[in-house]
Design a protein around this motif. Structure first.
Motif, PDB file in Angstrom:
ATOM      1  N   ILE A 276      -3.226   3.661  -2.287  1.00 41.77           N
ATOM      2  CA  ILE A 276      -3.124   2.868  -3.516  1.00 41.77           C
ATOM      3  C   ILE A 276      -2.588   1.479  -3.166  1.00 41.77           C
ATOM      4  O   ILE A 276      -1.503   1.345  -2.597  1.00 41.77           O
ATOM      5  CB  ILE A 276      -2.201   3.551  -4.539  1.00 41.77           C
ATOM      6  N   LYS A 277      -3.353   0.452  -3.509  1.00 43.80           N
ATOM      7  CA  LYS A 277      -2.928  -0.925  -3.277  1.00 43.80           C
ATOM      8  C   LYS A 277      -2.326  -1.481  -4.566  1.00 43.80           C
ATOM      9  O   LYS A 277      -2.991  -1.520  -5.604  1.00 43.80           O
ATOM     10  CB  LYS A 277      -4.098  -1.795  -2.830  1.00 43.80           C
ATOM     11  N   VAL A 278      -1.063  -1.883  -4.505  1.00 39.02           N
ATOM     12  CA  VAL A 278      -0.331  -2.365  -5.676  1.00 39.02           C
ATOM     13  C   VAL A 278      -0.054  -3.861  -5.518  1.00 39.02           C
ATOM     14  O   VAL A 278       0.477  -4.300  -4.489  1.00 39.02           O
ATOM     15  CB  VAL A 278       0.996  -1.605  -5.859  1.00 39.02           C
ATOM     16  N   GLY A 279      -0.443  -4.625  -6.519  1.00 43.14           N
ATOM     17  CA  GLY A 279      -0.131  -6.048  -6.543  1.00 43.14           C
ATOM     18  C   GLY A 279       1.099  -6.304  -7.389  1.00 43.14           C
ATOM     19  O   GLY A 279       1.308  -5.639  -8.414  1.00 43.14           O
TER      20      GLY A 279
ATOM     21  N   GLN B 271       0.841  -1.192   0.000  1.00 44.91           N
ATOM     22  CA  GLN B 271       0.000   0.000   0.000  1.00 44.91           C
ATOM     23  C   GLN B 271       0.879   1.245   0.000  1.00 44.91           C
ATOM     24  O   GLN B 271       1.918   1.279   0.674  1.00 44.91           O
ATOM     25  CB  GLN B 271      -0.917   0.008   1.228  1.00 44.91           C
ATOM     26  N   TYR B 272       0.427   2.258  -0.728  1.00 44.44           N
ATOM     27  CA  TYR B 272       1.211   3.482  -0.861  1.00 44.44           C
ATOM     28  C   TYR B 272       0.293   4.705  -0.728  1.00 44.44           C
ATOM     29  O   TYR B 272      -0.887   4.664  -1.129  1.00 44.44           O
ATOM     30  CB  TYR B 272       1.931   3.539  -2.212  1.00 44.44           C
ATOM     31  N   VAL B 273       0.857   5.759  -0.168  1.00 43.33           N
ATOM     32  CA  VAL B 273       0.186   7.062  -0.154  1.00 43.33           C
ATOM     33  C   VAL B 273       1.144   8.070  -0.776  1.00 43.33           C
ATOM     34  O   VAL B 273       2.366   7.926  -0.679  1.00 43.33           O
ATOM     35  CB  VAL B 273      -0.189   7.489   1.280  1.00 43.33           C
TER      36      VAL B 273
ATOM     37  N   SER C   5       3.370  -5.619 -12.227  1.00 45.17           N
ATOM     38  CA  SER C   5       2.723  -4.753 -11.240  1.00 45.17           C
ATOM     39  C   SER C   5       1.388  -4.270 -11.784  1.00 45.17           C
ATOM     40  O   SER C   5       1.241  -4.021 -12.984  1.00 45.17           O
ATOM     41  CB  SER C   5       3.616  -3.548 -10.912  1.00 45.17           C
ATOM     42  N   TRP C   6       0.404  -4.133 -10.887  1.00 44.12           N
ATOM     43  CA  TRP C   6      -0.905  -3.610 -11.248  1.00 44.12           C
ATOM     44  C   TRP C   6      -1.520  -2.952 -10.016  1.00 44.12           C
ATOM     45  O   TRP C   6      -1.103  -3.197  -8.887  1.00 44.12           O
ATOM     46  CB  TRP C   6      -1.811  -4.706 -11.786  1.00 44.12           C
ATOM     47  N   ILE C   7      -2.520  -2.118 -10.232  1.00 45.90           N
ATOM     48  CA  ILE C   7      -3.215  -1.445  -9.139  1.00 45.90           C
ATOM     49  C   ILE C   7      -4.518  -2.174  -8.860  1.00 45.90           C
ATOM     50  O   ILE C   7      -5.314  -2.416  -9.772  1.00 45.90           O
ATOM     51  CB  ILE C   7      -3.491   0.034  -9.475  1.00 45.90           C
ATOM     52  N   GLU C   8      -4.731  -2.532  -7.597  1.00 44.30           N
ATOM     53  CA  GLU C   8      -5.954  -3.222  -7.187  1.00 44.30           C
ATOM     54  C   GLU C   8      -7.049  -2.192  -6.916  1.00 44.30           C
ATOM     55  O   GLU C   8      -7.348  -1.854  -5.773  1.00 44.30           O
ATOM     56  CB  GLU C   8      -5.689  -4.055  -5.934  1.00 44.30           C
ATOM     57  N   ASP C   9      -7.637  -1.685  -7.994  1.00 46.17           N
ATOM     58  CA  ASP C   9      -8.693  -0.677  -7.860  1.00 46.17           C
ATOM     59  C   ASP C   9      -9.535  -0.702  -9.124  1.00 46.17           C
ATOM     60  O   ASP C   9      -9.005  -0.621 -10.244  1.00 46.17           O
ATOM     61  CB  ASP C   9      -8.088   0.717  -7.644  1.00 46.17           C
TER      62      ASP C   9
ATOM     63  N   VAL D 211      -4.507  -1.639 -16.688  1.00 46.93           N
ATOM     64  CA  VAL D 211      -3.208  -1.928 -17.289  1.00 46.93           C
ATOM     65  C   VAL D 211      -2.316  -2.618 -16.267  1.00 46.93           C
ATOM     66  O   VAL D 211      -2.549  -2.537 -15.052  1.00 46.93           O
ATOM     67  CB  VAL D 211      -2.516  -0.644 -17.811  1.00 46.93           C
ATOM     68  N   ALA D 212      -1.300  -3.312 -16.750  1.00 43.50           N
ATOM     69  CA  ALA D 212      -0.280  -3.940 -15.908  1.00 43.50           C
ATOM     70  C   ALA D 212       1.083  -3.596 -16.485  1.00 43.50           C
ATOM     71  O   ALA D 212       1.251  -3.480 -17.709  1.00 43.50           O
ATOM     72  CB  ALA D 212      -0.470  -5.449 -15.846  1.00 43.50           C
ATOM     73  N   LEU D 213       2.059  -3.412 -15.608  1.00 42.64           N
ATOM     74  CA  LEU D 213       3.431  -3.105 -16.019  1.00 42.64           C
ATOM     75  C   LEU D 213       4.259  -4.377 -15.918  1.00 42.64           C
ATOM     76  O   LEU D 213       4.380  -4.962 -14.836  1.00 42.64           O
ATOM     77  CB  LEU D 213       4.022  -2.020 -15.139  1.00 42.64           C
TER      78      LEU D 213
END
Length: 472
Positions: free
Chosen positions: A198-201, A150-152, A217-221, A227-229
């Motif tokens: 932001i929750k990042v998988g 998780q990131y802020v 990497s992708w955002i769980e939202d 998209v995925a990186l």
């Protein structure tokens, strides 16, 4: 999560270039090759051109013929210094609504490059509790792991946050404690809005037989861009052959999931050889064709058994047969136990009292090896048989100790739990001391795990015949 991934230092001049982005960032000059990038000193994310290759025949191509590892695919960007992107750059790419991702991971060389890939299909799969699929042409990946962070966003950069139970779920950072080498949790003040977190998988893997590593990497939202990186770190080397291959030395890569789904859908109604020829004729490249006819044969066999396991029996005769089997468990000296569960047909354990006496005298005492092997193609049911040599007898024809058949197990599934039902029944009759017992198998994982659980402290050996076949 290694701290270096999230706190890696990045030069101020780093400006990520979004794939095919029309706004927001400056396009960099496309180099002719990786060599020109290294010589010029421009290590930023850079578009790399690729020459498309034509497949002229319908033979199964190697991974090299599919574009790997000679050519860089269209749409790739160069990783800086051969390291994964920092979290600031990852989230910048994943949150850009103006980016144009590629439909899937392209074919070709993947040395220190990254792609922005359409992830909408995986989002739909997760809604139905299916696994995500990130297919590529690089062979078999192992040492996979997945985690979430998780990131802020602060004034300068993104910061990783935690919600530990000892802080009652409050958002915290981890910092070094004063006068100590340990790190502790420090609550953020003020606490961020949960909607802004932001929750990042992330998904990590290493290519089998190579040093090439992959991170996705992708955002769980639901509201984030779909998209995925996908990042590849390291130099591409020649991929390995399939681990079970004995004769074919072609480089192995997995068949595309869409083709496997099409094979599974059509194989019950179309003969395998005809379906193989049809898919080969319709294929445009190596990503949308089956590997060989045997792959379709095996898929057809597995599909048949899956349908058999899920079959709902409605005929009146089946109920009568089931009642007869349960009655035999009460009256027969051979049918010892019938195991019935909701999601599969019943399993049956068969043996006589005389067989168990022989097993105790010959195997539990350490005089003979107790072998287990599962047989195939006897119908819609597997038969796992126990065999051993009777050391008290000698065959007049072979002058060797004859092989006796022990308990039999009729079952429809081959998972660890199903095998445990069988071995736990045998352990109850043979136990409790198995220190002198030696069990032989063909190293089937589920079979091996169940034996270790039911027969603790026994010796487990592998069949020499199967070992020789695997080496050849």
């Amino acid at each position: 999560m290694p701290e270096s991934i999230d706190t890696a230092e990045k030069p101020e001049s780093f400006n990520p270039v979004i794939i095919n982005s029309e706004v927001g960032l400056q396009q960099q000059k496309i180099p002719d090759s990786i060599d020109t990038v290294e010589k010029s000193g421009n290590f930023g994310p850079t578009k790399i051109k690729c020459e498309e290759e034509q497949i002229e025949d319908f033979t199964i191509p190697s991974a090299k013929a599919c574009g790997s590892p000679e050519k860089f695919p269209i749409g790739c960007n160069q990783l800086r210094f051969g390291e994964y992107l920092g979290i600031d750059d990852v989230l910048t790419l994943l949150q850009d609504d103006c980016s144009t991702p590629v439909k899937c991971i392209p074919l070709g060389r993947k040395s220190n490059v990254y792609f922005l890939v359409d992830n909408s299909q995986n989002i739909d799969r997760r809604r139905t509790n299916k696994l995500r699929i990130f297919w590529d042409d690089m062979g078999t990946w192992n040492e996979t792991k997945q985690n979430y962070s998780q990131y802020v966003k602060s004034e300068k950069a993104f910061t990783m946050v935690y919600t530990p139970k000892i802080k009652n779920g409050a958002f915290c950072t981890r910092k070094k404690m004063p006068d100590s080498d340990q790190r502790g949790y420090h609550e953020l003040s003020p606490q961020p809005d949960p909607k802004s977190v932001i929750k990042v998988g992330r998904y990590y893997a290493t290519l089998k037989g190579n040093k090439l590593k992959k991170r996705i990497s992708w955002i769980e939202d639901e509201n984030a861009p779909p998209v995925a990186l996908v990042e590849y770190k390291g130099e591409t080397q020649e991929c390995q052959v399939h681990g079970n291959s004995r004769k074919n030395k072609e480089t192995y890569f997995r068949t595309h999931p869409n083709i496997m789904a099409e094979i599974k859908e059509k194989c019950p109604y179309i003969p395998a050889n005809i379906l193989y020829g049809k898919l080969q004729t319709e294929a445009t490249d190596c990503t949308n064709r089956p590997r060989n006819p045997y792959q379709i044969h095996h898929t057809k066999y597995r599909t048949k058994h899956e349908q058999s396991d899920k079959k709902i029996y409605t005929k009146g005769g089946f109920a009568d047969e089931m009642l007869q089997v349960f009655n035999m468990a009460q009256t027969s000296n051979f049918v010892k136990k019938v195991i019935h569960s909701e999601d599969s047909p019943p399993s049956i354990i068969l043996y006589t009292a005389e067989q168990m006496i022989d097993l105790k005298n010959q195997c539990v005492t350490g005089n003979a090896v107790l072998g287990f092997d599962k047989t195939y193609n006897l119908g819609n049911v597997y038969v796992t048989a126990a065999v051993f040599k009777n050391m008290k007898l000698i065959s007049g024809r072979t002058t060797d100790h004859p092989i006796f058949i022990g308990p039999l197990y009729l079952h429809h599934k081959s998972d660890t739990g199903t095998y445990k039902d069988f071995f736990n029944q045998l352990a109850t009759s043979l136990g409790p001391d198995f220190t002198r017992l030696t069990v032989g198998t063909d190293n089937e994982i589920a079979l091996h795990t169940a034996i270790e659980s039911s027969f603790p402290k026994c010796t487990h050996i592998l069949c020499l015949k199967h070992l020789k076949e695997n080496l050849n």
